[in-house]
Design an enzyme around this catalytic site. Structure first.
Site, PDB file in Angstrom:
ATOM      1  N   SER A 153       0.837  -1.195   0.000  1.00  0.00           N
ATOM      2  CA  SER A 153       0.000   0.000   0.000  1.00  0.00           C
ATOM      3  C   SER A 153       0.873   1.247   0.000  1.00  0.00           C
ATOM      4  CB  SER A 153      -0.862  -0.028   1.265  1.00  0.00           C
ATOM      5  OG  SER A 153      -1.465   1.211   1.470  1.00  0.00           O
TER       6      SER A 153
ATOM      7  N   LYS B 168       2.140  -3.774   6.632  1.00  0.00           N
ATOM      8  CA  LYS B 168       2.546  -3.822   5.216  1.00  0.00           C
ATOM      9  C   LYS B 168       4.056  -3.592   5.096  1.00  0.00           C
ATOM     10  CE  LYS B 168      -1.456  -4.640   3.431  1.00  0.00           C
ATOM     11  NZ  LYS B 168      -1.728  -5.968   2.838  1.00  0.00           N
TER      12      LYS B 168
ATOM     13  N   TYR C 148      -1.764  -0.842  10.864  1.00  0.00           N
ATOM     14  CA  TYR C 148      -2.047  -1.466   9.566  1.00  0.00           C
ATOM     15  C   TYR C 148      -0.890  -1.214   8.592  1.00  0.00           C
ATOM     16  CZ  TYR C 148      -3.721  -1.767   4.773  1.00  0.00           C
ATOM     17  OH  TYR C 148      -3.814  -2.045   3.430  1.00  0.00           O
TER      18      TYR C 148
END
Ligand code: NAD
Ligand code: UFG
Length: 348
Positions: free
Chosen positions: A126, A154, A150
């Protein structure tokens, strides 16, 4: 050689669109998904769109035995890894849940791949891994600095994958890792058939599904988070990318992994974005013009953690993956609306 792709999280929003593009490009598709954030109906629709069948396993990627069975039964050549949790707010409230699913889940998958000697992987990363940067057009070489759990999952998985690939140089190996880290910007839109699209649980966090649900009357009013940013109209600017363009980028990445370019292995990051920034108000205007519906909105305070503006430099993906977006913001709006009107209750 087998041309079967294992798609983890294939029943989800982006994964289901990737399944369509893979099947249409002639690949065989095996999906593993625990259906935590999706419905099996999405895969029925994938088969309806393509007129082809896929194989589905309902399992959690953290289930080692289930993964071993899948790799034994199916002749898999590469993996597209979408399975993961993605709600930023929830990741701040329940970080362990995110590290367990996104980081540990990937480690279990990597073990199973190593065991089965399947070494080609496309990973759903992302743009959030970039964190705060002085330049607003992001190139892949910018420092990583995710700002929430979050995003950190990643960034951590990216680092694990780089380490796995680097370890090939230190030992003799017949099959080196070939890994593409795809850093998505803001995926929106739906398949043009209106058969698959984004079906968020509860009240959406993201702009586009929120706008759609206001326009259809499910939600009362959109809050525009801040109109005092240093951007042309004061609202946040993002790089919106049509989910079908994004899905096609995954097929291009698999092709690149299987080509000369990755002949000696490696792990490389690519931005998947349009390279254009649109503000919140521009997106609302495009939506109103396309659908003829008014979007009831109010200006609200800034949302914590939001950056004013960023968009992709997609030049590397064009050069090395031969990929570029084909769809416009109007296409994204029209296809989102088509999906919403045809499926007012999502897949229910
Ligand atoms: P999604 O929630 O629609 O799809 C994820 C799928 O993974 C779901 O079907 C879910 O049931 C499944 N899943 C989750 N944990 C699992 C597990 N442990 N085992 C098996 N299946 C599991 O999300 P999406 O928007 O399609 O996103 C796909 C991937 O892309 C995610 O990794 C996400 O973090 C990443 N991503 C998404 C966006 C975005 O804005 N949608 C942006 C950047 C990156
Ligand atoms: N916004 C509003 N009102 C809303 C929702 C969003 O004004 O109700 C604004 C935000 O402030 C931002 C823009 O719309 O300026 C886009 O917000 P989204 O929540 O749709 O998307 P984000 O850019 O915050 O983040 C998304 C995903 C992340 C992913 C990131 C990658 O949610 O998971 O894109 O660029 F990491």
């Amino acid at each position: 050689m087998s041309n079967t792709v294992l798609v983890t999280g294939g029943a989800g929003y982006i994964g289901s669109h990737a399944c369509v593009e893979l099947l249409q490009a002639g690949y065989s598709v095996v999906v593993v998904d625990n259906l935590e954030n999706s419905k099996i109906e999405s895969l029925n629709r994938v088969q309806q769109i393509t007129g082809k069948t896929l194989t589905f396993f309902q399992a959690d990627i953290r289930d080692k035995a289930a993964l071993a069975t899948i790799f034994t039964k199916e002749n898999i050549s590469s993996v597209m890894h979408f399975a993961g949790l993605k709600a930023v707010g929830e990741s701040c409230e329940q970080p362990l849940k995110y590290y367990h699913n996104n980081v540990y889940g990937t480690m279990v998958l990597l073990d199973a791949m190593t065991e089965a000697n399947v070494k080609q992987l496309v990973f759903s990363s992302s743009a959030t891994v970039y964190g705060t940067n002085p330049q607003v057009q992001y190139t892949e070489d910018l420092p990583i600095g995710a700002v929430n759990p979050y995003g950190r999952t990643k960034a951590m998985v990216e680092q694990i994958l780089i380490d796995m690939s680097d370890s090939d140089k230190l030992k003799p190996t017949q099959t080196p890792w070939k890994i593409a880290l795809l850093r998505y910007f803001n995926p929106i839109g739906a398949h043009e058939s209106g058969l698959i699209g984004e079906d968020p649980n509860g009240i959406p966090n993201n702009l586009m599904p929120y706008v759609t649900q206001v326009a259809i009357g499910k939600l009362q009013q959109l809050s525009v988070f801040g109109d005092d940013y240093p951007t042309p109209d004061g609202t946040g600017v993002r790089d919106y990318i049509h989910v079908v363009d994004l899905a096609k980028g995954h097929v291009k990445a698999i092709e690149a992994l299987q080509s000369e370019k990755f002949g000696e292995g490696g792990c490389k990051a690519y931005n998947l974005g349009a390279g254009l920034g649109y503000s919140v108000l521009e997106l609302i205007q495009a939506f109103e013009k396309m659908t003829g519906r008014k979007v009831n909105y109010k200006i609200a305070p800034r949302r914590a953690g939001d950056l004013p503006e960023y968009y992709a430099d997609p030049g590397l993906a064009l050069k090395e993956l031969n990929w570029n977006v084909e769809k416009t913001l109007d296409d994204m709006v029209a296809d989102t609306w088509n999906w919403q009107v045809k499926n007012p209750q999502g897949y229910n």
